[in-house]
Design an enzyme around this catalytic site. Structure first.
Site, PDB file in Angstrom:
ATOM      1  N   CYS A 152       0.859  -1.188   0.000  1.00 54.29           N
ATOM      2  CA  CYS A 152       0.000   0.000   0.000  1.00 54.29           C
ATOM      3  C   CYS A 152       0.890   1.229   0.000  1.00 54.29           C
ATOM      4  O   CYS A 152       1.953   1.235   0.613  1.00 54.29           O
ATOM      5  CB  CYS A 152      -0.895   0.010   1.246  1.00 54.29           C
ATOM      6  SG  CYS A 152      -2.136   1.332   1.212  1.00 54.29           S
ATOM      7  N   SER A 186     -12.018   4.904   6.647  1.00 55.88           N
ATOM      8  CA  SER A 186     -11.046   4.858   7.741  1.00 55.88           C
ATOM      9  C   SER A 186     -10.834   6.269   8.260  1.00 55.88           C
ATOM     10  O   SER A 186     -10.018   7.018   7.738  1.00 55.88           O
ATOM     11  CB  SER A 186      -9.730   4.263   7.232  1.00 55.88           C
ATOM     12  OG  SER A 186      -9.961   2.936   6.837  1.00 55.88           O
ATOM     13  N   CYS A 232      -7.215  -6.716  11.387  1.00 60.46           N
ATOM     14  CA  CYS A 232      -7.098  -5.456  10.645  1.00 60.46           C
ATOM     15  C   CYS A 232      -5.696  -4.873  10.796  1.00 60.46           C
ATOM     16  O   CYS A 232      -5.194  -4.756  11.906  1.00 60.46           O
ATOM     17  CB  CYS A 232      -8.065  -4.412  11.191  1.00 60.46           C
ATOM     18  SG  CYS A 232      -9.760  -4.908  11.137  1.00 60.46           S
ATOM     19  N   ASN A 274      -4.517  -3.353  16.592  1.00 60.90           N
ATOM     20  CA  ASN A 274      -3.801  -4.632  16.548  1.00 60.90           C
ATOM     21  C   ASN A 274      -2.316  -4.355  16.392  1.00 60.90           C
ATOM     22  O   ASN A 274      -1.890  -3.862  15.346  1.00 60.90           O
ATOM     23  CB  ASN A 274      -4.297  -5.470  15.370  1.00 60.90           C
ATOM     24  CG  ASN A 274      -5.753  -5.849  15.534  1.00 60.90           C
ATOM     25  OD1 ASN A 274      -6.138  -6.437  16.541  1.00 60.90           O
ATOM     26  ND2 ASN A 274      -6.575  -5.482  14.562  1.00 60.90           N
ATOM     27  N   HIS A 330     -10.565   7.470  11.948  1.00 62.55           N
ATOM     28  CA  HIS A 330      -9.512   7.355  12.965  1.00 62.55           C
ATOM     29  C   HIS A 330      -9.188   8.615  13.759  1.00 62.55           C
ATOM     30  O   HIS A 330      -8.431   8.556  14.728  1.00 62.55           O
ATOM     31  CB  HIS A 330      -8.207   6.797  12.368  1.00 62.55           C
ATOM     32  CG  HIS A 330      -8.390   5.514  11.626  1.00 62.55           C
ATOM     33  ND1 HIS A 330      -9.157   4.486  12.099  1.00 62.55           N
ATOM     34  CD2 HIS A 330      -7.902   5.085  10.436  1.00 62.55           C
ATOM     35  CE1 HIS A 330      -9.139   3.481  11.234  1.00 62.55           C
ATOM     36  NE2 HIS A 330      -8.394   3.820  10.220  1.00 62.55           N
ATOM     37  N   CYS A 357      -0.560   1.081  10.555  1.00 64.06           N
ATOM     38  CA  CYS A 357      -0.919  -0.087   9.735  1.00 64.06           C
ATOM     39  C   CYS A 357       0.334  -0.806   9.258  1.00 64.06           C
ATOM     40  O   CYS A 357       1.241  -0.177   8.701  1.00 64.06           O
ATOM     41  CB  CYS A 357      -1.749   0.360   8.535  1.00 64.06           C
ATOM     42  SG  CYS A 357      -2.226  -1.014   7.461  1.00 64.06           S
ATOM     43  N   GLU A 382      -5.183   0.075  -0.911  1.00 64.53           N
ATOM     44  CA  GLU A 382      -6.247   1.079  -0.897  1.00 64.53           C
ATOM     45  C   GLU A 382      -7.099   0.832  -2.149  1.00 64.53           C
ATOM     46  O   GLU A 382      -6.664   1.126  -3.263  1.00 64.53           O
ATOM     47  CB  GLU A 382      -5.618   2.476  -0.906  1.00 64.53           C
ATOM     48  CG  GLU A 382      -6.556   3.617  -1.233  1.00 64.53           C
ATOM     49  CD  GLU A 382      -7.862   3.614  -0.425  1.00 64.53           C
ATOM     50  OE1 GLU A 382      -7.812   3.550   0.817  1.00 64.53           O
ATOM     51  OE2 GLU A 382      -8.938   3.669  -1.061  1.00 64.53           O
TER      52      GLU A 382
END
Ligand code: SAH
Length: 362
Positions: free
Chosen positions: A115, A216, A336, A293, A218, A122, A163
């Site tokens: 990505c 997303s 995720c 996570n 956040h 992430c 994405e």
């Protein structure tokens, strides 16, 4: 044999399949039959497509092929989630996750190898960007999962690596195939595209693909979102929020699902919840709180469950439907933000190798 490269029929939508067969000098309905053979029955060998004339089958062997991604690792988690490591024809790897939940089964599909967006929390971002997946490679994940679980999934979420709106031209036809009656027949509300907020692509999607939208988010303000989701510097909240609202406004039953990763001490206070409530005023919304996570090397920590619950309650009191996403498959790094498409030595030891899927009979 002709010199023209063979067309991979796995990636053709109904319209493109019909056109392909007409171009071959035969009838469009053969194309519809082939679509069913491939996606409904999992058949990838032209000789097994018994309702096609023999001469057409021979012609197809010359002009076309059906190439699916290959599963190289099958990683079951304790909770029934399975993560598949797939190898593509150029040797690249991606991950697909199967999440069973009672009568529901969800496939989490990747759209890119890596990505480019660099969200700070992430792990897919850490590996950088390699390339877009083709339509065949995207729908191939649903094809494989359907073979592995013996039926089509009830839901698909475009929440794997990449994405999706940065690979618009391939993701849209793949999502059409997910909904196609002759293929997987998944209803439009059960196909969800998740985006970090590429506003021009979202505007383009409107009217082209009527799927469910997850965004997303956040963070409730630009200053924080600039840090967490850097694409926000290009498409800030004052552009993103109206574009999302517009995407669903043709259907009063629709809501935007906002994804909100809960990062300890970063975005998880009651003040953040209040700012979020103000931001979403007037937008039909559902907020999915995602406990962070962790992955090796990250500096973020997961918010304590009490704080996640207090945040959720605050949203609910303001009339915003909110749930905390259950963490699934975290023992195999399938949750995720944990998908990276490479084989970790650590996880390899306890994984079983499975035979490569070659051919399926109806
Ligand atoms: N690029 C798309 C698709 C990814 S979807 C998008 O950004 O929407 C995966 C979801 O998990 C996104 O909301 C993403 O922000 C979130 N996520 C990423 N890393 C995470 C992590 N480490 N813990 C929890 N959620 C994470």
């Amino acid at each position: 044999m002709s010199d023209v490269p063979k067309t991979n029929l796995l990636g053709l939508t109904k319209a493109r399949m019909e056109a392909f067969f007409v171009d071959l000098g035969t009838k469009a309905f053969h194309g519809r039959n082939v679509l069913k053979w491939i996606h409904k029955h999992g058949v990838v060998d032209f000789d097994l497509m018994t309702d096609l004339p023999k001469a057409l089958r021979e012609l197809l062997k010359d002009k076309a092929e059906i190439v699916t991604p290959r599963i190289v690792l099958d990683q079951p988690a304790r909770d029934g989630t399975i993560k598949w490591l797939l190898e593509l024809s150029d040797g690249q790897h991606i991950e697909t996750v199967y999440i069973p939940d009672g009568d529901r089964s969800t496939i989490c599909v990747s759209s890119q190898v890596g990505c480019a967006l660099d969200c700070s929390f992430c792990s897919t971002a850490q590996q950088g960007f390699n390339r877009n997946l083709s339509v065949a490679e995207i729908i191939g994940q649903v094809w494989l999962a359907s073979r592995m679980i013996g039926r089509p999934p009830t839901n698909v979420v475009m929440m794997g690596m990449g994405e999706p709106l940065a690979n618009f031209d391939n993701v849209v036809p793949a999502m059409d195939l997910m909904q196609e009656d002759l293929a997987y027949m998944i209803s439009k509300s059960r196909v969800t595209i998740s985006t970090s907020g590429i506003v021009p692509a979202l505007k383009r999607l409107r009217g082209v693909s009527d799927v469910s939208l997850a965004v997303s988010l956040h963070a409730p303000d630009n200053a924080l979102r600039d840090q967490l989701v850097p694409i926000n510097r290009k498409y800030p909240l004052e552009e993103l929020i109206p574009a999302c609202k517009q995407f669903i406004e043709h259907d009063r039953r629709r809501k935007v699902t906002w994804e909100y990763v809960m990062l300890d001490g970063v975005n998880d206070s009651i003040a953040h919840a209040k700012a979020l409530i103000r931001l979403l005023q007037g937008v039909p919304s559902k907020v999915n709180l995602i406990p962070f996570n962790p992955f090796p090397g990250t500096l973020y920590r997961t918010s304590p469950p009490e704080r996640v619950e207090a945040f959720r309650q605050r949203l609910m009191r303001a009339g915003i439907m909110s749930m905390t996403r259950k963490t699934r498959g975290d023992d195999i790094d399938a949750a995720c933000g944990q998908l990276v498409g490479k084989v970790h030595d650590r996880s390899r030891r306890h994984l079983k190798r499975i035979p490569i899927v070659q051919e399926h009979r109806p």
